[in-house]
Design an enzyme around this catalytic site. Structure first.
Site, short mmCIF file in Angstrom:
data_model
loop_
_atom_site.label_atom_id
_atom_site.label_comp_id
_atom_site.label_asym_id
_atom_site.label_seq_id
_atom_site.Cartn_x
_atom_site.Cartn_y
_atom_site.Cartn_z
N TYR A 1 37.49 48.73 76.07
CA TYR A 1 36.25 49.51 76.04
C TYR A 1 35.53 49.21 74.72
CZ TYR A 1 33.41 53.85 75.80
OH TYR A 1 32.41 54.77 75.69
N GLU B 1 30.18 49.92 66.89
CA GLU B 1 29.75 48.76 66.13
C GLU B 1 29.95 49.01 64.64
OE1 GLU B 1 26.30 47.35 69.31
OE2 GLU B 1 25.75 47.72 67.22
N GLY C 1 28.84 54.26 64.74
CA GLY C 1 30.07 54.93 65.11
C GLY C 1 29.77 56.19 65.89
N ARG D 1 72.19 69.79 61.30
CA ARG D 1 72.14 69.66 59.85
C ARG D 1 72.56 70.97 59.17
NH1 ARG D 1 72.11 66.40 55.33
NH2 ARG D 1 70.50 67.02 53.82
N GLN E 1 58.66 67.65 58.45
CA GLN E 1 59.08 68.44 57.28
C GLN E 1 60.49 68.99 57.47
OE1 GLN E 1 57.22 68.62 54.59
NE2 GLN E 1 58.43 70.06 53.38
N GLY F 1 63.76 64.50 53.64
CA GLY F 1 63.60 63.10 53.27
C GLY F 1 63.87 62.14 54.41
N GLU G 1 37.55 58.17 70.14
CA GLU G 1 36.98 58.83 71.33
C GLU G 1 36.01 59.94 70.91
OE1 GLU G 1 37.62 56.94 73.48
OE2 GLU G 1 39.64 56.89 74.32
N ASN H 1 36.62 64.45 65.62
CA ASN H 1 36.71 65.89 65.88
C ASN H 1 35.54 66.66 65.29
OD1 ASN H 1 38.96 65.33 67.32
ND2 ASN H 1 40.36 66.61 66.14
#
Length: 409
Positions: free
Chosen positions: A144, A148, A152, A290, A359, A363, A386, A389
């Site tokens: 699609y 350009e 935008g 964990r 989170q 790590g 698309e 927002n």
């Protein structure tokens, strides 16, 4: 196609999950069967190779061909030329499940489907007969092309132009951020007719084939995410395109582009749902295993409450996306605003879900040995493409302020 077999016979094997965020909640039996088929495909064909595709930066053609055999190449196209003839709701649950296997690849599949639908809905009969069966099987890939380098969010300001000369249009201009560019076979390009009125009314659509003289590609972009699908600039220099490749009538290209984007917004929001669902599942497993301070992380009330918040964001996002999909099927007069709401709510909230799940991994979530970081990188762009927002907020507010209210004083 296997999807038709699923709908006619149903599935014998069903997912046994029973928690409150399971994707099957509220679905009719036929939609749930399609969802399960897509889930099994994602588990077997996509998820084990997700990280590999991210590194290689290439579309997995072998898997796309298998997806075509399943019926995922033209999901909501009519059955006349190989389409699966399903609803937008079916498509939404399919894209959600496929994105659990690989967001980037599922998102490309959704774009390809948008192109197939544009051809099926607006294309000339001969082009549909020749091309749609090949697109349905992923033998021919579609891209699609609206954005350009200088156009935008202001899509009506595009400057790529076409001049009619005999049986051809001569096209000059460029397109940017084109998913699948360099790998796709057929490009659905919005452009301005030479001498036509400025703005949206001067735009029409041509399908331009790979290899057409005067059509070239820029370098493959190095992106944060969506790496399994190549992205490039397209350049047209006196590119001759047969007039028989025109999609829709003169001056109707902007309408086609926006109609495609309504569905595209639901599709991309659905891909965000899949990333959020899989990230939630991974984090739940992690919290139960964990241990810190002598107990599992799932025993800490903060983590329990955080999970509840993330689960609520996921489920509310799923509800609004599926409602928009159904209203798109119903051709609801408010479909533009409803699809914008679905994309805005789901892509923002699902990003928060994935980020929150990462989170919880501490790590480890930051390591590429673990998949959550890839989900995070892949869905970040869903808040941009698309229609950003910010533009979704504009579409929604315009609807609110230009139409009659429900209960006037």
């Amino acid at each position: 196609m296997l999807l038709r077999n699923v709908l006619s016979k149903g599935l014998r094997v069903r997912n046994s999950s029973s928690y409150c965020i399971r994707p099957s909640v509220g679905l009719e039996r036929d939609v749930e069967d399609v969802m399960e088929a897509a889930n099994q495909f994602a588990k077997k064909e996509m998820y084990p190779k997700m990280a590999e595709w991210d590194k290689k930066g290439e579309l997995p053609m072998d898997v796309l061909k298998k997806a075509g055999e399943m019926g995922f190449g033209a999901i909501y196209c009519k059955g006349d030329h190989g389409g699966s003839g399903l609803s937008r709701l079916h498509a939404s649950v399919i894209f959600e499940q496929l994105s659990m296997g690989c967001v980037s690849t599922a998102a490309y599949i959704s774009i390809h489907n948008m192109c197939a639908w544009m051809l099926d809905t607006y294309g000339p009969d001969k082009l549909k007969e020749d091309l749609l069966p090949e697109m349905a099987l992923f033998n021919k890939l579609g891209s699609y092309c609206l954005t350009e380098p200088d156009a935008g969010s202001d899509a009506a300001s595009i400057r790529t132009t076409a001049t009619k000369k005999g049986d051809y249009y001569v096209v000059n201009g460029s397109k940017a951020f084109i998913s699948g560019a360099g790998t796709s076979d057929n490009y659905f390009v919005m452009m301005r007719q030479d001498g036509a009125a400025p703005g949206a009314k001067g735009i029409f659509c041509l399908m331009i084939e790979d290899g057409t003289e005067g059509f070239s590609y820029g370098k493959k972009e190095d992106k944060l995410g969506w790496n399994s699908q190549p992205t490039r600039i397209l350049t047209f220099e006196d590119c001759k395109v047969p007039i028989t490749n025109q999609i829709g009538k003169d001056g109707f290209g902007f309408n086609i582009a926006m109609a495609g984007l309504n569905g595209g917004r639901v599709n991309i929001a659905s891909c965000s749902l899949g990333a959020a669902q899989r990230s939630m599942d991974l984090s739940i497993e992690h919290l139960k295993c964990r241990k810190q301070f002598g107990k599992t992380l799932s025993d800490f009330q903060y983590n329990q409450f955080k999970l509840a918040e993330l689960a609520t964001k996921l489920v509310t996002s799923r509800l609004i996306v599926r409602a928009a999909a159904e209203q798109l099927d119903n051709d609801d007069p408010e479909k533009v605003a409803l699809c914008a709401m679905a994309k805005l709510h789901a892509t923002d909230n699902c990003f928060e879900v994935v980020n929150g799940a990462l989170q919880m991994f501490g790590g480890y979530g930051f390591l590429k040995d673990y998949p959550i970081q890839q989900y995070l990188r892949d869905i970040r762009v869903h808040q941009i493409l698309e229609g950003t927002n910010e533009m979704m907020r504009l579409l929604i507010s315009r609807d609110l302020l230009t139409k009659d209210i429900f209960w006037s004083s």
